[in-house]
Design an enzyme around this catalytic site. Structure first.
Site, PDB file in Angstrom:
ATOM      1  N   GLU A 220      34.750  55.449  47.734  1.00  0.00           N
ATOM      2  CA  GLU A 220      34.493  53.814  47.703  1.00  0.00           C
ATOM      3  C   GLU A 220      34.958  54.000  49.197  1.00  0.00           C
ATOM      4  O   GLU A 220      35.501  53.991  50.115  1.00  0.00           O
ATOM      5  CB  GLU A 220      35.216  53.096  46.837  1.00  0.00           C
ATOM      6  CG  GLU A 220      35.702  53.072  45.729  1.00  0.00           C
ATOM      7  CD  GLU A 220      36.634  51.949  44.820  1.00  0.00           C
ATOM      8  OE1 GLU A 220      37.192  50.939  46.625  1.00  0.00           O
ATOM      9  OE2 GLU A 220      36.866  51.942  44.433  1.00  0.00           O
TER      10      GLU A 220
ATOM     11  N   GLU B 215      31.153  41.028  42.197  1.00  0.00           N
ATOM     12  CA  GLU B 215      31.766  41.148  41.084  1.00  0.00           C
ATOM     13  C   GLU B 215      32.531  39.645  41.426  1.00  0.00           C
ATOM     14  O   GLU B 215      33.776  39.327  42.096  1.00  0.00           O
ATOM     15  CB  GLU B 215      32.873  42.114  41.320  1.00  0.00           C
ATOM     16  CG  GLU B 215      32.309  43.561  40.858  1.00  0.00           C
ATOM     17  CD  GLU B 215      33.421  44.546  40.678  1.00  0.00           C
ATOM     18  OE1 GLU B 215      33.542  44.925  39.315  1.00  0.00           O
ATOM     19  OE2 GLU B 215      33.535  44.728  41.551  1.00  0.00           O
TER      20      GLU B 215
ATOM     21  N   LYS C  60      36.198  39.458  40.134  1.00  0.00           N
ATOM     22  CA  LYS C  60      37.526  39.914  40.384  1.00  0.00           C
ATOM     23  C   LYS C  60      38.239  38.855  41.003  1.00  0.00           C
ATOM     24  O   LYS C  60      38.232  38.068  41.318  1.00  0.00           O
ATOM     25  CB  LYS C  60      37.025  41.291  41.582  1.00  0.00           C
ATOM     26  CG  LYS C  60      37.729  42.147  41.845  1.00  0.00           C
ATOM     27  CD  LYS C  60      36.867  43.371  42.777  1.00  0.00           C
ATOM     28  CE  LYS C  60      37.669  44.352  42.999  1.00  0.00           C
ATOM     29  NZ  LYS C  60      37.058  45.069  43.731  1.00  0.00           N
TER      30      LYS C  60
ATOM     31  N   GLU D 117      36.649  39.944  48.089  1.00  0.00           N
ATOM     32  CA  GLU D 117      36.590  40.914  47.088  1.00  0.00           C
ATOM     33  C   GLU D 117      35.071  40.946  45.529  1.00  0.00           C
ATOM     34  O   GLU D 117      34.803  41.734  45.429  1.00  0.00           O
ATOM     35  CB  GLU D 117      37.727  40.974  45.927  1.00  0.00           C
ATOM     36  CG  GLU D 117      39.050  41.843  47.170  1.00  0.00           C
ATOM     37  CD  GLU D 117      39.246  43.064  47.109  1.00  0.00           C
ATOM     38  OE1 GLU D 117      38.123  43.898  46.288  1.00  0.00           O
ATOM     39  OE2 GLU D 117      39.933  43.770  47.726  1.00  0.00           O
TER      40      GLU D 117
END
Length: 329
Positions: free
Chosen positions: A250, A301, A304, A310
Protein backbone atom coordinates in the site's frame (compact mmCIF):
# COMPACT_ATOMS: atom_id res chain seq x y z
CA UNK A 1 11.62 -17.26 -36.90
CA UNK A 2 11.01 -20.59 -35.22
CA UNK A 3 7.92 -21.25 -33.12
CA UNK A 4 10.15 -21.92 -30.10
CA UNK A 5 11.90 -18.55 -30.47
CA UNK A 6 8.55 -16.76 -30.80
CA UNK A 7 7.34 -18.50 -27.64
CA UNK A 8 10.48 -17.49 -25.75
CA UNK A 9 10.21 -13.87 -26.87
CA UNK A 10 6.58 -13.71 -25.84
CA UNK A 11 7.53 -15.09 -22.44
CA UNK A 12 10.24 -12.47 -22.02
CA UNK A 13 7.89 -9.66 -23.05
CA UNK A 14 5.25 -10.98 -20.68
CA UNK A 15 7.70 -11.05 -17.77
CA UNK A 16 8.84 -7.48 -18.55
CA UNK A 17 5.24 -6.28 -18.58
CA UNK A 18 4.55 -7.99 -15.26
CA UNK A 19 7.69 -6.58 -13.67
CA UNK A 20 6.78 -3.02 -14.62
CA UNK A 21 3.12 -3.31 -13.70
CA UNK A 22 1.71 -1.07 -10.97
CA UNK A 23 -0.98 -2.46 -8.68
CA UNK A 24 -3.94 -0.76 -7.08
CA UNK A 25 -5.70 -1.83 -3.88
CA UNK A 26 -9.43 -2.46 -4.26
CA UNK A 27 -11.19 -1.33 -1.10
CA UNK A 28 -14.94 -1.65 -1.01
CA UNK A 29 -15.98 0.61 1.90
CA UNK A 30 -17.62 3.19 -0.35
CA UNK A 31 -21.11 4.00 -1.57
CA UNK A 32 -22.43 3.34 -5.10
CA UNK A 33 -19.29 1.51 -6.26
CA UNK A 34 -19.32 -0.23 -9.66
CA UNK A 35 -19.99 -3.94 -10.01
CA UNK A 36 -17.09 -6.36 -9.58
CA UNK A 37 -16.92 -7.00 -13.33
CA UNK A 38 -16.92 -3.27 -14.06
CA UNK A 39 -14.07 -2.83 -11.59
CA UNK A 40 -11.99 -5.56 -13.26
CA UNK A 41 -12.74 -3.98 -16.64
CA UNK A 42 -11.57 -0.62 -15.25
CA UNK A 43 -8.29 -2.18 -14.14
CA UNK A 44 -7.78 -3.71 -17.57
CA UNK A 45 -8.69 -0.59 -19.54
CA UNK A 46 -6.18 1.43 -17.53
CA UNK A 47 -3.38 -1.12 -17.80
CA UNK A 48 -3.40 -1.85 -14.08
CA UNK A 49 -1.87 -5.32 -13.84
CA UNK A 50 -2.10 -5.98 -10.12
CA UNK A 51 -4.90 -5.86 -7.53
CA UNK A 52 -5.13 -6.26 -3.78
CA UNK A 53 -8.35 -7.31 -2.07
CA UNK A 54 -8.81 -7.34 1.70
CA UNK A 55 -10.85 -10.51 2.02
CA UNK A 56 -11.75 -13.33 -0.37
CA UNK A 57 -14.96 -12.55 -2.24
CA UNK A 58 -16.38 -14.96 -4.78
CA UNK A 59 -17.84 -12.28 -7.09
CA UNK A 60 -14.48 -10.52 -7.37
CA UNK A 61 -12.61 -13.77 -7.94
CA UNK A 62 -15.11 -14.79 -10.62
CA UNK A 63 -14.69 -11.44 -12.36
CA UNK A 64 -10.89 -11.83 -12.30
CA UNK A 65 -10.96 -15.15 -14.15
CA UNK A 66 -8.95 -14.97 -17.34
CA UNK A 67 -7.85 -11.37 -16.75
CA UNK A 68 -4.24 -12.19 -15.90
CA UNK A 69 -4.30 -9.55 -13.16
CA UNK A 70 -1.91 -10.50 -10.37
CA UNK A 71 -3.67 -10.67 -7.01
CA UNK A 72 -2.81 -10.14 -3.38
CA UNK A 73 -5.67 -11.68 -1.41
CA UNK A 74 -5.90 -10.93 2.30
CA UNK A 75 -7.25 -13.18 5.00
CA UNK A 76 -10.05 -11.28 6.72
CA UNK A 77 -9.03 -10.13 10.19
CA UNK A 78 -11.90 -11.98 11.84
CA UNK A 79 -10.68 -15.25 10.28
CA UNK A 80 -7.15 -15.15 11.69
CA UNK A 81 -7.81 -17.03 14.93
CA UNK A 82 -9.66 -19.88 13.21
CA UNK A 83 -6.75 -20.43 10.83
CA UNK A 84 -4.49 -21.49 13.69
CA UNK A 85 -6.24 -24.84 13.13
CA UNK A 86 -4.74 -26.71 10.16
CA UNK A 87 -8.07 -28.19 9.08
CA UNK A 88 -9.66 -24.73 9.04
CA UNK A 89 -6.75 -23.43 6.96
CA UNK A 90 -7.24 -26.31 4.53
CA UNK A 91 -10.94 -25.48 4.27
CA UNK A 92 -10.06 -21.80 3.65
CA UNK A 93 -7.72 -22.73 0.81
CA UNK A 94 -10.18 -25.23 -0.67
CA UNK A 95 -12.91 -22.58 -0.64
CA UNK A 96 -11.02 -19.43 -1.65
CA UNK A 97 -8.01 -20.60 -3.62
CA UNK A 98 -8.40 -24.00 -5.25
CA UNK A 99 -11.53 -23.22 -7.34
CA UNK A 100 -9.87 -20.12 -8.83
CA UNK A 101 -6.14 -20.85 -8.97
CA UNK A 102 -6.15 -22.06 -12.58
CA UNK A 103 -7.90 -18.97 -13.95
CA UNK A 104 -7.02 -16.25 -11.42
CA UNK A 105 -3.42 -15.15 -11.02
CA UNK A 106 -3.25 -15.31 -7.22
CA UNK A 107 0.30 -14.28 -6.32
CA UNK A 108 0.29 -13.60 -2.57
CA UNK A 109 -1.88 -14.41 0.42
CA UNK A 110 -1.57 -11.71 3.09
CA UNK A 111 -2.30 -13.22 6.50
CA UNK A 112 -3.13 -10.05 8.39
CA UNK A 113 -2.84 -6.38 7.50
CA UNK A 114 -1.01 -4.01 9.85
CA UNK A 115 -1.30 -6.34 12.84
CA UNK A 116 0.96 -4.86 15.50
CA UNK A 117 2.73 -6.77 18.25
CA UNK A 118 0.39 -5.53 20.97
CA UNK A 119 -2.80 -6.49 19.10
CA UNK A 120 -4.64 -9.59 20.29
CA UNK A 121 -4.45 -11.01 16.76
CA UNK A 122 -0.64 -10.91 16.78
CA UNK A 123 -0.51 -14.35 18.39
CA UNK A 124 -2.37 -15.85 15.43
CA UNK A 125 -0.30 -14.46 12.56
CA UNK A 126 2.60 -16.93 12.34
CA UNK A 127 0.51 -20.07 13.06
CA UNK A 128 -2.05 -18.97 10.45
CA UNK A 129 0.69 -18.20 7.92
CA UNK A 130 2.24 -21.61 8.52
CA UNK A 131 -1.06 -23.43 8.16
CA UNK A 132 -2.08 -21.55 5.00
CA UNK A 133 1.34 -22.26 3.50
CA UNK A 134 0.99 -25.96 4.37
CA UNK A 135 -2.47 -26.03 2.80
CA UNK A 136 -1.21 -24.27 -0.34
CA UNK A 137 1.64 -26.78 -0.55
CA UNK A 138 -0.71 -29.74 -0.12
CA UNK A 139 -2.50 -28.76 -3.34
CA UNK A 140 0.82 -28.10 -5.14
CA UNK A 141 0.35 -24.34 -5.49
CA UNK A 142 3.40 -23.29 -3.44
CA UNK A 143 5.27 -22.40 -6.64
CA UNK A 144 2.53 -19.99 -7.69
CA UNK A 145 1.34 -18.49 -4.40
CA UNK A 146 3.47 -17.12 -1.58
CA UNK A 147 2.15 -16.53 1.94
CA UNK A 148 3.09 -13.36 3.79
CA UNK A 149 1.72 -10.61 6.04
CA UNK A 150 1.50 -6.83 5.59
CA UNK A 151 3.19 -4.60 8.16
CA UNK A 152 3.13 -0.85 8.71
CA UNK A 153 5.93 1.49 9.71
CA UNK A 154 5.07 1.39 13.43
CA UNK A 155 7.09 -1.85 13.63
CA UNK A 156 10.26 0.07 12.66
CA UNK A 157 12.34 2.08 15.13
CA UNK A 158 15.33 4.34 14.38
CA UNK A 159 14.09 4.82 10.83
CA UNK A 160 16.37 7.80 10.21
CA UNK A 161 18.92 7.51 8.89
CA UNK A 162 17.42 4.53 7.05
CA UNK A 163 20.43 2.28 7.71
CA UNK A 164 19.60 2.41 11.42
CA UNK A 165 16.12 0.91 10.94
CA UNK A 166 15.34 -1.98 13.29
CA UNK A 167 12.25 -3.97 14.21
CA UNK A 168 11.00 -2.84 17.60
CA UNK A 169 9.08 -6.06 18.35
CA UNK A 170 11.70 -8.66 17.54
CA UNK A 171 10.02 -11.52 19.42
CA UNK A 172 6.94 -10.99 17.22
CA UNK A 173 8.46 -10.20 13.87
CA UNK A 174 11.67 -12.26 13.78
CA UNK A 175 9.92 -15.67 13.55
CA UNK A 176 7.71 -14.19 10.81
CA UNK A 177 10.63 -13.01 8.70
CA UNK A 178 12.38 -16.33 9.30
CA UNK A 179 9.29 -18.01 7.84
CA UNK A 180 9.44 -15.70 4.82
CA UNK A 181 13.13 -16.45 4.34
CA UNK A 182 12.54 -20.20 4.49
CA UNK A 183 9.61 -20.14 2.05
CA UNK A 184 11.01 -17.59 -0.41
CA UNK A 185 8.16 -15.17 0.19
CA UNK A 186 8.46 -11.37 0.30
CA UNK A 187 7.51 -9.16 3.22
CA UNK A 188 4.52 -6.95 2.41
CA UNK A 189 4.96 -3.41 3.72
CA UNK A 190 2.54 -0.48 3.69
CA UNK A 191 4.66 2.63 3.07
CA UNK A 192 2.98 6.02 3.58
CA UNK A 193 5.14 9.14 3.32
CA UNK A 194 1.94 11.15 3.85
CA UNK A 195 1.51 9.97 7.44
CA UNK A 196 5.22 10.42 8.19
CA UNK A 197 5.02 13.96 6.78
CA UNK A 198 1.98 15.08 8.79
CA UNK A 199 3.52 13.54 11.89
CA UNK A 200 6.72 15.59 11.63
CA UNK A 201 6.22 18.57 9.32
CA UNK A 202 8.96 20.53 11.08
CA UNK A 203 11.62 18.10 9.92
CA UNK A 204 10.10 16.61 6.76
CA UNK A 205 9.72 18.98 3.80
CA UNK A 206 6.64 18.46 1.64
CA UNK A 207 8.85 18.25 -1.45
CA UNK A 208 10.77 15.34 0.11
CA UNK A 209 7.49 13.46 0.66
CA UNK A 210 6.17 14.21 -2.86
CA UNK A 211 9.33 13.17 -4.79
CA UNK A 212 9.87 16.80 -5.92
CA UNK A 213 12.94 17.64 -3.82
CA UNK A 214 15.98 18.63 -5.84
CA UNK A 215 19.14 16.82 -4.80
CA UNK A 216 19.87 14.37 -2.02
CA UNK A 217 19.78 15.08 1.70
CA UNK A 218 22.70 14.58 4.09
CA UNK A 219 22.24 10.80 4.19
CA UNK A 220 21.89 10.34 0.43
CA UNK A 221 18.13 10.29 -0.06
CA UNK A 222 16.06 12.37 -2.46
CA UNK A 223 12.62 11.17 -1.36
CA UNK A 224 10.91 9.91 1.77
CA UNK A 225 9.45 6.79 0.12
CA UNK A 226 12.92 5.32 -0.51
CA UNK A 227 14.05 6.25 2.98
CA UNK A 228 11.07 4.51 4.59
CA UNK A 229 11.43 1.44 2.37
CA UNK A 230 15.16 1.16 3.04
CA UNK A 231 14.59 1.41 6.80
CA UNK A 232 12.53 -1.80 6.50
CA UNK A 233 15.30 -3.43 4.46
CA UNK A 234 17.77 -2.40 7.19
CA UNK A 235 15.53 -3.97 9.81
CA UNK A 236 15.35 -7.19 7.79
CA UNK A 237 19.15 -7.28 7.59
CA UNK A 238 19.45 -6.88 11.35
CA UNK A 239 16.94 -9.71 11.78
CA UNK A 240 19.11 -12.00 9.66
CA UNK A 241 16.80 -11.86 6.64
CA UNK A 242 18.55 -9.42 4.33
CA UNK A 243 17.69 -11.55 1.30
CA UNK A 244 13.92 -11.22 1.86
CA UNK A 245 12.39 -8.92 -0.74
CA UNK A 246 9.79 -6.27 0.06
CA UNK A 247 6.59 -5.69 -1.87
CA UNK A 248 5.02 -2.29 -1.19
CA UNK A 249 1.48 -3.49 -0.55
CA UNK A 250 0.00 0.00 0.00
CA UNK A 251 1.07 3.58 -0.63
CA UNK A 252 -1.04 6.63 -1.27
CA UNK A 253 -1.87 10.27 -0.62
CA UNK A 254 -5.32 11.69 0.24
CA UNK A 255 -6.99 14.42 -1.81
CA UNK A 256 -8.85 15.94 1.15
CA UNK A 257 -9.46 15.65 4.88
CA UNK A 258 -6.14 16.55 6.49
CA UNK A 259 -2.94 18.60 6.49
CA UNK A 260 -1.27 18.48 3.09
CA UNK A 261 -4.24 16.54 1.68
CA UNK A 262 -5.20 18.06 -1.67
CA UNK A 263 -5.96 16.88 -5.17
CA UNK A 264 -2.81 18.62 -6.41
CA UNK A 265 -0.54 16.93 -3.87
CA UNK A 266 -2.21 13.55 -4.39
CA UNK A 267 -1.84 13.79 -8.18
CA UNK A 268 1.84 14.74 -7.77
CA UNK A 269 2.51 11.90 -5.34
CA UNK A 270 0.82 9.17 -7.37
CA UNK A 271 2.37 10.24 -10.68
CA UNK A 272 5.86 10.46 -9.20
CA UNK A 273 5.51 7.19 -7.29
CA UNK A 274 4.42 5.34 -10.43
CA UNK A 275 7.35 6.77 -12.39
CA UNK A 276 9.83 5.98 -9.62
CA UNK A 277 8.59 2.43 -8.98
CA UNK A 278 8.80 1.62 -12.70
CA UNK A 279 12.06 3.46 -13.39
CA UNK A 280 14.36 0.59 -12.52
CA UNK A 281 16.46 2.79 -10.23
CA UNK A 282 15.40 0.97 -7.07
CA UNK A 283 16.44 2.55 -3.76
CA UNK A 284 19.87 3.55 -2.42
CA UNK A 285 20.01 0.31 -0.41
CA UNK A 286 18.56 -1.82 -3.23
CA UNK A 287 19.60 -0.08 -6.46
CA UNK A 288 18.42 -1.37 -9.80
CA UNK A 289 15.10 -3.00 -10.60
CA UNK A 290 11.50 -1.87 -10.41
CA UNK A 291 9.73 -1.71 -7.04
CA UNK A 292 6.60 -3.85 -6.92
CA UNK A 293 4.08 -1.33 -5.63
CA UNK A 294 0.34 -1.23 -4.96
CA UNK A 295 -1.32 2.19 -4.85
CA UNK A 296 -4.00 2.81 -2.30
CA UNK A 297 -6.74 2.86 -3.46
CA UNK A 298 -9.03 2.40 -6.44
CA UNK A 299 -11.97 4.39 -4.99
CA UNK A 300 -12.66 6.82 -2.18
CA UNK A 301 -14.11 4.88 0.77
CA UNK A 302 -16.79 7.09 2.29
CA UNK A 303 -17.69 4.50 4.94
CA UNK A 304 -14.18 4.00 6.27
CA UNK A 305 -13.56 4.60 9.96
CA UNK A 306 -10.88 6.87 11.38
CA UNK A 307 -9.56 10.25 10.29
CA UNK A 308 -11.42 12.12 7.54
CA UNK A 309 -8.43 11.76 5.24
CA UNK A 310 -8.91 7.97 5.26
CA UNK A 311 -11.99 8.48 3.07
CA UNK A 312 -10.15 10.31 0.28
CA UNK A 313 -7.40 8.06 -1.07
CA UNK A 314 -9.28 7.00 -4.22
CA UNK A 315 -7.89 7.23 -7.75
CA UNK A 316 -11.34 6.97 -9.34
CA UNK A 317 -14.82 8.19 -8.47
CA UNK A 318 -17.71 5.70 -8.15
CA UNK A 319 -18.80 6.55 -11.72
CA UNK A 320 -15.36 5.28 -12.84
CA UNK A 321 -14.06 8.73 -13.78
CA UNK A 322 -10.37 9.25 -12.98
CA UNK A 323 -9.61 11.80 -10.25
CA UNK A 324 -6.12 12.31 -11.71
CA UNK A 325 -4.53 11.92 -15.11
CA UNK A 326 -2.21 9.01 -14.41
CA UNK A 327 -0.45 6.59 -16.74
CA UNK A 328 -0.22 3.32 -14.84
CA UNK A 329 1.69 1.36 -17.48
Amino acid sequence: MSAILVFLLLGILSSITAAESIGVCYGVLGDSLPSKQEVVDLYESNGIGKMRIYFPEADTLEALKGSGIELIMDVARESLQSLTDQNAAMDWVNTNVVPYAQEVNIKYISVGNEIRADYNEAQYILPAMTNIHNAISSVNLQGQIKVSTAIDSTLISNSYPPNDGVFNSESYIKPIVEFLKNTGAPLLANIYPYFAYIGDKENIPLEYALFTQQGENSVGYQNLFDAMLDSVYAALEKAGAGDVEIVVSESGWPSAGGDGASAENAATYYANLIAHAKSGSGTPKRPGGSIETYLFAMFDESNKQGEESEKHFGLFTPDKSPKYQLSFN
